[in-house]
Write a protein that holds these residues in place. Structure first.
Motif, PDB file in Angstrom:
ATOM      1  N   TYR A   6       0.829  -1.199   0.000  1.00 33.95           N
ATOM      2  CA  TYR A   6       0.000   0.000   0.000  1.00 33.95           C
ATOM      3  C   TYR A   6       0.863   1.249   0.000  1.00 33.95           C
ATOM      4  O   TYR A   6       2.039   1.205   0.354  1.00 33.95           O
ATOM      5  CB  TYR A   6      -0.859   0.057   1.273  1.00 33.95           C
ATOM      6  N   ILE A   8       0.642   5.034   1.825  1.00 33.70           N
ATOM      7  CA  ILE A   8      -0.033   5.927   2.750  1.00 33.70           C
ATOM      8  C   ILE A   8       0.314   7.340   2.302  1.00 33.70           C
ATOM      9  O   ILE A   8       1.486   7.724   2.276  1.00 33.70           O
ATOM     10  CB  ILE A   8       0.421   5.703   4.209  1.00 33.70           C
ATOM     11  N   HIS A   9      -0.694   8.090   1.903  1.00 33.28           N
ATOM     12  CA  HIS A   9      -0.522   9.472   1.449  1.00 33.28           C
ATOM     13  C   HIS A   9      -1.107  10.359   2.542  1.00 33.28           C
ATOM     14  O   HIS A   9      -2.302  10.314   2.805  1.00 33.28           O
ATOM     15  CB  HIS A   9      -1.258   9.665   0.125  1.00 33.28           C
ATOM     16  N   GLU A  15      -4.062  14.570   7.047  1.00 34.67           N
ATOM     17  CA  GLU A  15      -5.141  13.722   6.551  1.00 34.67           C
ATOM     18  C   GLU A  15      -4.586  12.479   5.850  1.00 34.67           C
ATOM     19  O   GLU A  15      -4.246  12.510   4.666  1.00 34.67           O
ATOM     20  CB  GLU A  15      -6.018  14.513   5.578  1.00 34.67           C
ATOM     21  N   PRO A  16      -4.491  11.350   6.568  1.00 34.30           N
ATOM     22  CA  PRO A  16      -3.941  10.139   5.950  1.00 34.30           C
ATOM     23  C   PRO A  16      -4.953   9.455   5.033  1.00 34.30           C
ATOM     24  O   PRO A  16      -6.142   9.378   5.343  1.00 34.30           O
ATOM     25  CB  PRO A  16      -3.601   9.248   7.139  1.00 34.30           C
ATOM     26  N   GLN A  17      -4.464   8.992   3.899  1.00 33.91           N
ATOM     27  CA  GLN A  17      -5.262   8.200   2.963  1.00 33.91           C
ATOM     28  C   GLN A  17      -4.483   6.938   2.621  1.00 33.91           C
ATOM     29  O   GLN A  17      -3.295   7.005   2.309  1.00 33.91           O
ATOM     30  CB  GLN A  17      -5.550   8.982   1.683  1.00 33.91           C
ATOM     31  N   LEU A  18      -5.167   5.812   2.659  1.00 26.37           N
ATOM     32  CA  LEU A  18      -4.564   4.535   2.297  1.00 26.37           C
ATOM     33  C   LEU A  18      -4.935   4.219   0.862  1.00 26.37           C
ATOM     34  O   LEU A  18      -6.107   4.248   0.487  1.00 26.37           O
ATOM     35  CB  LEU A  18      -5.074   3.439   3.238  1.00 26.37           C
ATOM     36  N   ARG A  19      -3.930   3.934   0.043  1.00 25.21           N
ATOM     37  CA  ARG A  19      -4.159   3.619  -1.371  1.00 25.21           C
ATOM     38  C   ARG A  19      -3.598   2.240  -1.665  1.00 25.21           C
ATOM     39  O   ARG A  19      -2.499   1.917  -1.282  1.00 25.21           O
ATOM     40  CB  ARG A  19      -3.515   4.675  -2.254  1.00 25.21           C
ATOM     41  N   ASP A  45       2.715  17.328   2.001  1.00 24.74           N
ATOM     42  CA  ASP A  45       2.224  15.952   1.864  1.00 24.74           C
ATOM     43  C   ASP A  45       3.342  14.971   2.190  1.00 24.74           C
ATOM     44  O   ASP A  45       4.514  15.225   1.892  1.00 24.74           O
ATOM     45  CB  ASP A  45       1.729  15.679   0.443  1.00 24.74           C
ATOM     46  N   TYR A  47       4.508  10.710   2.001  1.00 26.19           N
ATOM     47  CA  TYR A  47       4.255   9.454   1.292  1.00 26.19           C
ATOM     48  C   TYR A  47       5.046   8.345   1.967  1.00 26.19           C
ATOM     49  O   TYR A  47       6.241   8.480   2.194  1.00 26.19           O
ATOM     50  CB  TYR A  47       4.670   9.577  -0.179  1.00 26.19           C
TER      51      TYR A  47
END
Length: 76
Positions: A6, A8-9, A15-19, A45, A47
């Motif tokens: 994955y 993690i952005h 604001e963490p987002q999992l992609r 940001d 990464y």
């Protein structure tokens, strides 16, 4: 369990987002580079790579600026 990869952005350091998941670490790394260079425009940001091995153990690592700019690692 199959290993999973994955990105993690973290947008603006808050604001963490999992992609993902991505099939391989290489595909994950390409996706992270694409996110940073084409989508994530905020200078704050972050990464990170997240690998979950076949036993379910997570490993998180950061990407260097050199890697994200194409100076280290593999070519774009």
């Amino acid at each position: 369990m199959k290993p999973r990869h994955y990105v993690i952005h973290v947008i603006g350091c808050v604001e963490p987002q999992l992609r993902g998941p991505y099939e391989t670490g290489r595909k994950r790394d390409l996706a992270a580079r694409h996110l940073r260079n084409n989508i994530g425009n905020h200078e704050d940001d972050g990464y990170f790579s997240l690998d979950i091995d076949k036993t379910g153990k997570p490993t998180i690592d950061s990407y260097s600026n050199g890697f994200m700019e194409g100076l280290k690692g593999f070519d774009r």
